[in-house]
Design an enzyme around this catalytic site. Structure first.
Site, PDB file in Angstrom:
ATOM      1  N   ASP A 175     -16.529   1.313 -20.415  1.00 20.63           N
ATOM      2  CA  ASP A 175     -16.614   1.128 -18.957  1.00 20.63           C
ATOM      3  C   ASP A 175     -18.075   1.051 -18.535  1.00 20.63           C
ATOM      4  O   ASP A 175     -18.459   0.230 -17.700  1.00 20.63           O
ATOM      5  CB  ASP A 175     -15.948   2.301 -18.205  1.00 20.63           C
TER       6      ASP A 175
ATOM      7  N   ASP B 284     -24.262  11.588 -26.092  1.00 21.56           N
ATOM      8  CA  ASP B 284     -25.097  11.733 -24.886  1.00 21.56           C
ATOM      9  C   ASP B 284     -26.313  10.809 -24.961  1.00 21.56           C
ATOM     10  O   ASP B 284     -26.660  10.121 -23.994  1.00 21.56           O
ATOM     11  CB  ASP B 284     -25.484  13.204 -24.634  1.00 21.56           C
TER      12      ASP B 284
ATOM     13  N   TYR C 177      -6.668  11.857 -27.530  1.00 20.69           N
ATOM     14  CA  TYR C 177      -5.551  11.188 -26.868  1.00 20.69           C
ATOM     15  C   TYR C 177      -4.216  11.554 -27.497  1.00 20.69           C
ATOM     16  O   TYR C 177      -3.194  11.612 -26.811  1.00 20.69           O
ATOM     17  CB  TYR C 177      -5.713   9.667 -26.963  1.00 20.69           C
TER      18      TYR C 177
ATOM     19  N   ASP D 177     -13.725   4.814 -24.909  1.00 22.71           N
ATOM     20  CA  ASP D 177     -13.184   4.541 -23.573  1.00 22.71           C
ATOM     21  C   ASP D 177     -14.306   4.627 -22.542  1.00 22.71           C
ATOM     22  O   ASP D 177     -14.492   3.726 -21.722  1.00 22.71           O
ATOM     23  CB  ASP D 177     -12.083   5.570 -23.261  1.00 22.71           C
TER      24      ASP D 177
ATOM     25  N   LYS E  91     -20.568  13.211 -31.926  1.00 24.16           N
ATOM     26  CA  LYS E  91     -21.180  14.444 -31.404  1.00 24.16           C
ATOM     27  C   LYS E  91     -21.200  15.435 -32.560  1.00 24.16           C
ATOM     28  O   LYS E  91     -20.640  16.541 -32.497  1.00 24.16           O
ATOM     29  CB  LYS E  91     -20.354  14.941 -30.202  1.00 24.16           C
TER      30      LYS E  91
HETATM   31  C1  IPM Z   1      -8.236   1.899 -21.234  1.00 21.94           C
HETATM   32  C2  IPM Z   1      -7.587   2.911 -20.306  1.00 21.94           C
HETATM   33  C3  IPM Z   1      -6.579   3.747 -21.076  1.00 21.94           C
HETATM   34  C4  IPM Z   1      -7.357   4.543 -22.122  1.00 21.94           C
HETATM   35  C5  IPM Z   1      -5.703   4.681 -20.226  1.00 21.94           C
HETATM   36  C6  IPM Z   1      -5.047   3.966 -19.087  1.00 21.94           C
HETATM   37  C7  IPM Z   1      -4.694   5.372 -21.064  1.00 21.94           C
HETATM   38  O1  IPM Z   1      -8.552   3.689 -19.671  1.00 21.94           O
HETATM   39  O2  IPM Z   1      -7.518   1.073 -21.806  1.00 21.94           O
HETATM   40  O3  IPM Z   1      -9.465   1.900 -21.360  1.00 21.94           O
HETATM   41  O4  IPM Z   1      -7.917   5.599 -21.804  1.00 21.94           O
HETATM   42  O5  IPM Z   1      -7.391   4.085 -23.260  1.00 21.94           O
HETATM   43 MN    MN Z   2     -10.579   2.995 -20.042  1.00 25.52          MN
END
Ligand code: IPM
Ligand code: MN
Ligand code: NAD
Length: 366
Positions: A243, A215, A138, A239, A183
């Site tokens: 999710d 993975d 990032y 990240d 990794k």
């Molecule tokens: C999160 C989001 C952010 C990230 C983006 C919007 C920069 O996906 O907070 O999880 O990747 O950290």
């Molecule tokens: Mn995110």
């Protein structure tokens, strides 16, 4: 008088933050917390207002704040703009030195059927992702021309050490297990990561450590989610895994997060984005934003009882079947928030009555 900076941002950000703030305001009134709120622009809204996704006034307000509550940034409107809304959020995280991102996720008892996994696999999953937030891909140098692009992934030993300590300490308050995800079979940064985590581990002999490649971790998360307690990982892997983890509990709309550095204000935000497909329709799930407000009460304002009341009211609403469309429910964003506050109000009244009773008893016995 705690000063809370609100950064509603874009898309569904303002809708979910409105519900969370109403919960905080209720608690503030009922429990005499004296919370003060100030709203500032970030992301696309700030680009529209002044051409900068992180205006200096917003950063300055966050630096002065006791806590920050953010909705979401981004959206198609700004996808082709020179400066992206996401740069505002990344700038805030790095500007405030918020290297430790905590993302708790649980499959709530009674809601296993809402998981895309078989209920018997999902049941009992309770994971904390400790995501490094200010390093890695990032924030490494970037290049891009017509034909080539690159993103540098860099980590220092110090950056890995400090986030590893956060994970081990968090594990001590949970089930005493850290799974470090990397990794290391391919990436130099991951080899440094693994070596550094191994060196931190002996400081926490009461915490078990294991390692998984990213993975394999992605697979284990859906085949055996309850094998995990704390997942310690770098920025990009964290990240993605968070999710995925959110989906296991039923919806990304449920998950909250806290971001912290060594000093200064903490930032709280749901993990979801601006959900352009939902905006303006009163269908977004505000649970992640409300849970973020509960984390704010606990971690930034050190009000564990109030945090607990909010958290339990939120879960009670969900478990009784009051849910938004992402969880197969028929409540809108605002109606869900209303129900949480109804339950919260009843609990606060009961709590205050108990506190008064105990004080009276103490008075009598003194
Ligand atoms: C999160 C989001 C952010 C990230 C983006 C919007 C920069 O996906 O907070 O999880 O990747 O950290
Ligand atoms: Mn995110
Ligand atoms: P997203 O999280 O906005 O949406 C992904 C999916 O989840 C969509 O189907 C959406 O409808 C659903 N969803 C998200 N939040 C929900 C909620 N509260 N209730 C119900 N459903 C919900 O991710 P995306 O579509 O990949 O990204 C959209 C924009 O948001 C992009 O600009 C992205 O950069 C940004 N984003 C911002 C943040 C942040 O501000 N922290 C996080 C992720 C994405």
């Amino acid at each position: 008088m705690p000063n809370i900076v609100l950064l509603p941002g874009d898309g569904i950000g303002p809708e979910v933050i409105a519900e969370a703030v109403k919960c905080l305001a209720l608690l503030s009134d009922a429990c005499d917390l004296g919370l003060r709120f100030e709203t500032h622009a970030i992301g696309g809204a700030a680009i529209d207002a002044c051409g900068d996704p992180l205006p200096p006034a917003t950063l300055a307000a966050c630096e002065r704040a006791d806590a920050i509550l953010l909705g979401a940034v981004g959206g198609p409107k700004w996808d082709t703009a020179g400066t992206r809304p996401e740069a505002g959020l990344l700038g805030l995280r790095s500007g405030l030195g918020l290297y430790a991102n905590l993302r708790p996720a649980r499959v709530i008892a009674g809601m296993e059927h809402l998981s895309p996994l078989k209920a018997k696999i999902a049941a009992g999953a309770d994971v904390l992702v400790v995501r490094e937030l200010t390093g890695g891909l990032y924030f490494g140098d970037k290049t891009q021309d017509e034909d080539n692009a690159s993103d540098l992934c860099a980590y220092s030993r110090v950056e890995v050490e400090r986030i590893a300590h956060v994970a081990f300490q968090a594990a001590r308050r949970r089930r005493h297990k850290v799974t470090s995800v990397d990794k290391a079979n391919v990436l130099a940064t991951s080899r440094l990561w693994r070596k550094t985590v191994e060196a931190v581990a002996p400081h926490y002999p009461d915490v078990a450590l294991d390692h998984l490649y990213i993975d394999a971790a992605a697979m284990a998360l859906v085949t055996h989610p309850s094998r995990f307690d704390v997942i310690l990982t770098e920025n990009m892997f964290g990240d993605i895994l968070s999710d995925q983890l959110s989906a296991i509990g039923g919806s990304i709309g449920l998950l909250a997060s806290a971001s912290a550095g060594d000093e200064g204000a903490l930032l709280f935000e749901p993990i979801h984005g601006s959900a352009p497909d939902l905006v303006g329709r009163d269908v977004a799930n505000p649970a992640g934003a409300i849970a973020s407000a509960a984390m704010l009460l606990d971690l930034a304002l050190e009000l564990p009882e109030e945090a607990n009341m909010l958290h339990r009211a939120l879960e009670a609403a969900l478990v009784e079947g009051c849910r938004t469309a992402d969880l197969d429910g028929d409540h809108g964003c605002a109606a869900f928030g209303d129900r949480v506050r109804e339950i919260l109000k009843a609990r606060v009244i009961h709590h205050n009555a108990m506190v008064e009773l105990i004080a009276m008893n103490r008075g009598c016995c003194a």
